[in-house]
Scaffold this active site. Structure first.
Site, PDB file in Angstrom:
ATOM      1  N   GLN A  30      -2.622  89.709  -2.050  1.00  0.00           N
ATOM      2  CA  GLN A  30      -1.824  90.624  -1.227  1.00  0.00           C
ATOM      3  C   GLN A  30      -0.347  90.455  -1.524  1.00  0.00           C
ATOM      4  O   GLN A  30       0.108  89.401  -1.942  1.00  0.00           O
ATOM      5  CB  GLN A  30      -2.099  90.390   0.255  1.00  0.00           C
ATOM      6  N   GLY A  31       0.368  91.566  -1.311  1.00  0.00           N
ATOM      7  CA  GLY A  31       1.806  91.586  -1.484  1.00  0.00           C
ATOM      8  C   GLY A  31       2.443  92.329  -0.337  1.00  0.00           C
ATOM      9  O   GLY A  31       1.753  92.967   0.476  1.00  0.00           O
ATOM     10  N   TYR A  32       3.776  92.266  -0.277  1.00  0.00           N
ATOM     11  CA  TYR A  32       4.520  92.842   0.841  1.00  0.00           C
ATOM     12  C   TYR A  32       5.616  93.766   0.344  1.00  0.00           C
ATOM     13  O   TYR A  32       6.395  93.408  -0.538  1.00  0.00           O
ATOM     14  CB  TYR A  32       5.119  91.717   1.693  1.00  0.00           C
ATOM     15  N   ILE A  33       5.658  94.955   0.922  1.00  0.00           N
ATOM     16  CA  ILE A  33       6.697  95.935   0.616  1.00  0.00           C
ATOM     17  C   ILE A  33       7.842  95.699   1.597  1.00  0.00           C
ATOM     18  O   ILE A  33       7.615  95.593   2.806  1.00  0.00           O
ATOM     19  CB  ILE A  33       6.156  97.375   0.750  1.00  0.00           C
TER      20      ILE A  33
END
Length: 179
Positions: A30-33
């Site tokens: 997962q990644g975060y904008i």
């Protein structure tokens, strides 16, 4: 899915007894904008993809608004390009304890060595049975937020846990083996 989530977070004691107790295991990236006033997460989990938006917590990290929508893997791959700071890589194990399911995350990469468990509750004071592998509570401690660990990975501060007295006590927990 949308609504308020109420969850408590705990460190997992050394060892891997949680793995043999698990009824499910999945791989998550997962990644975060970047977003002002909210957390926007893109998650790939065993071929499925999700966009999640979480509001800020007003009660020390125990509850906050959450919106989640399944998206295509292709959409997720494009959105991951907008993420900053890299990706969180972990395996999630699901462990039933009483009427609840604990999500146990074993982190990899820069966060290798960290194992945490979360339990979702219907109310902040709902009692739950704590499995033997559950250690200190870290609910509301920002160091243990996935988004924070992208900027300040566990390997940089893991030695500080040995002398850390800034961790909450376990309240509303049923367990004959309290520490």
């Amino acid at each position: 899915m949308s609504g308020f989530e109420i969850e408590r977070k705990f460190l997992v004691k050394k060892g891997d007894s949680f793995k043999s107790a698990a009824f499910s295991c999945s791989h998550i990236q997962q990644g975060y904008i970047p977003a002002e006033g909210a957390t926007v997460r893109i998650r790939l989990r065993d071929g499925q993809a999700f966009l999640t938006i979480k509001g800020q917590s007003a009660d020390g990290g125990l509850s906050r608004y959450e919106f989640e929508k399944e998206i295509s893997a292709d959409e997720a791959q494009h959105l991951l390009q907008l993420c900053r700071g890299g990706l969180i890589d972990k395996h999630r194990y699901l462990v039933k304890s009483g009427n609840h399911v604990f999500e146990v995350d074993e982190f990899h990469g820069d966060n290798d060595g960290l194992v945490m468990a979360e339990v979702e509750l219907a109310s902040p004071n709902e009692p739950f049975e704590k499995p033997d592998f559950i250690g200190r509570e870290v609910t509301g401690d920002r160091r243990f937020y996935n988004k924070h660990m992208l900027r300040f990975p566990f390997h940089l501060w893991k030695d500080s846990l040995e002398n850390d007295n800034n961790v909450k006590n376990d309240n509303n927990v049923k367990n004959d083996n309290n520490e």
